[in-house]
Design a protein around this motif. Structure first.
Motif: not given
Length: 445
Positions: A180-184
């Protein structure tokens, strides 16, 4: 390289030959089906710009094992260094009884990576492992959780690095849930961006999205390839990377440069960040670091790399003594043989020829890259629509003619070229001739 390996292409059987066909049957029976291969041949010997298969076919190498054997296969200094080390000892585990080779590699990386600040390094086995540990370091230092990666990014096949990677097939499909806590954020992609958008504008677009969707107060790190690899050899517009660094510095966000594919002279600079005088907080290296032996590293600001607690970083094989010996020999080879300049010369030769091909063939939508990291993006005639079928057909035909080429790109429509820096101009030219003939022979309808 092997002194008796002739540096010319020679096909003595069809590709694949009978021995490779037989061995592929054994591979199919014994190896997991999830492990694919680009070419249906099995290597027996390699050096310079040639890979020789078990049927005796000599193939021109435009792949370098995906940018790993940049200094050439079995480079003499590497062979000598590894032979001496294997006679001394093969493993003790640096975390148990350390050894000088690990320290020497760390010292070398601290000295040659961008920036004159105080640095520390930690060694691992693969690029994905190093990227994952760079994120651990950033989280430990900032006490924040979120991480931003970019459209078209590729960072590895572990759970966290799959989350960072953009492309679903074949890397992510069916393997979730991911960390989790991965953004693009949107990447600067000059060929596909609005032509009026420069690098600073592309950075402002990415920063605006990050601030709205993540928030700088939550963001531990921004992870980016200075030139994207698997995503299509995308070279961001000038100004894009420096603007991101400036924003990261102002907001206590760790800027992580993933130079796994671009590092160690590949792009005509020791590191691709240097093309725009970018100084990352953490730089991740692997692939070309050790002449073909498995090694990776995270190098960066001492206060950041030292943030994890004792025992929080490491691994049984990280910084294996054989790989460390190979890495030191690789760095010496790059220096002694002027391979940064050689990469620049390769780039000049390849870009000139490919731009001339592009002028006569509208299916070549874009030609891009730096140094010996060059790509062509293939599109449907008269459009910018990706043409993955053409790309696959051209690559397959090139393979059958004895030219090792790789494909990549989010849309599967990019031919990428990563020749070893030890390749001759004659082999480069012949490989480009084969590519031109293959394109011409592949229908233009």
């Amino acid at each position: 390289m092997s002194a008796d390996l002739p540096q010319h292409r020679e096909l003595v059987t069809a590709i694949p030959g009978p021995r490779s066909i037989e061995l592929m049957e054994r591979k199919t029976a014994a190896v997991a089906q999830g492990v694919g291969t680009t070419m249906p041949v099995f290597a027996a010997e390699a050096g310079g710009g040639i890979v020789k298969d078990i049927d005796g076919n000599s193939l021109i190498d435009f792949g370098s094992g995906i940018a790993v054997t940049s200094i050439g296969n079995s480079a003499p200094r590497v062979v000598e260094a590894v032979r001496a080390q294997v006679e001394a000892f093969t493993h003790t585990c640096f975390m148990v009884t350390p050894y000088e080779g690990y320290v020497a590699v760390a010292e070398a990386l601290n000295a040659i990576t961008p920036g004159d600040h105080l640095k520390r390094s930690v060694l691992f086995n693969s690029g994905a492992e190093a990227v994952e540990n760079a994120v651990k370091i950033a989280r430990a230092y900032t006490k924040k959780d979120a991480v931003v990666a970019f459209d078209h990014a590729y960072h590895g096949r572990t759970n966290l690095t799959m989350a960072l990677t953009a492309k679903n097939m074949p890397y992510k499909d069916g393997f979730g849930p991911f960390a989790p806590e991965v953004y693009r954020a949107p990447m600067s992609y000059p060929y596909r961006d609005d032509k009026a958008m420069d690098g600073e504008q592309a950075a402002a677009r990415a920063i605006d999205q990050i601030e709205k969707q993540v928030g700088a107060s939550n963001l531990a790190a921004l992870v980016i390839e200075p030139i994207q690899g698997e995503g299509g050899f995308v070279v961001p517009a000038p100004g894009f990377l420096p603007a991101l660094v400036e924003w990261c510095t102002a907001n206590n966000v760790v800027f992580i440069a993933d130079e796994v594919q671009t590092g160690f002279a590949r792009t005509g600079a020791l590191f691709a960040c240097e093309h725009e005088d970018v100084v990352p907080d953490l730089i991740v290296t692997a692939k070309g670091i050790a002449g073909g032996l498995p090694l990776a590293a995270v190098t960066g600001r001492a206060e950041m790399v030292d943030a994890p607690h004792a025992g929080g970083l490491g691994g049984t094989y990280g910084g294996n003594p054989l790989a460390c010996a190979a890495a030191l020999a690789t760095l010496e080879t790059i220096r002694a043989e002027n391979l940064i300049e050689r990469a620049q010369d390769i780039g000049t030769l390849m870009l000139d020829r490919l731009h001339r091909l592009q002028a006569d063939d509208s299916r070549i939508g874009d030609v891009r890259g730096r140094g010996a990291m060059i790509a062509v993006e293939l599109v449907k005639k008269g459009t910018t629509d990706p043409d993955p079928d053409l790309t696959k057909a051209v690559a397959t035909a090139a393979h059958q003619q004895g030219l090792i080429v790789l494909t990549c790109g989010t849309y599967g429509n990019v031919l990428r070229f990563l020749p070893p820096l030890a390749i001759s101009d004659e082999l480069l030219t012949e490989g480009l001739d084969l590519l031109a003939e293959t394109l011409a022979a592949t229908g233009r309808s």
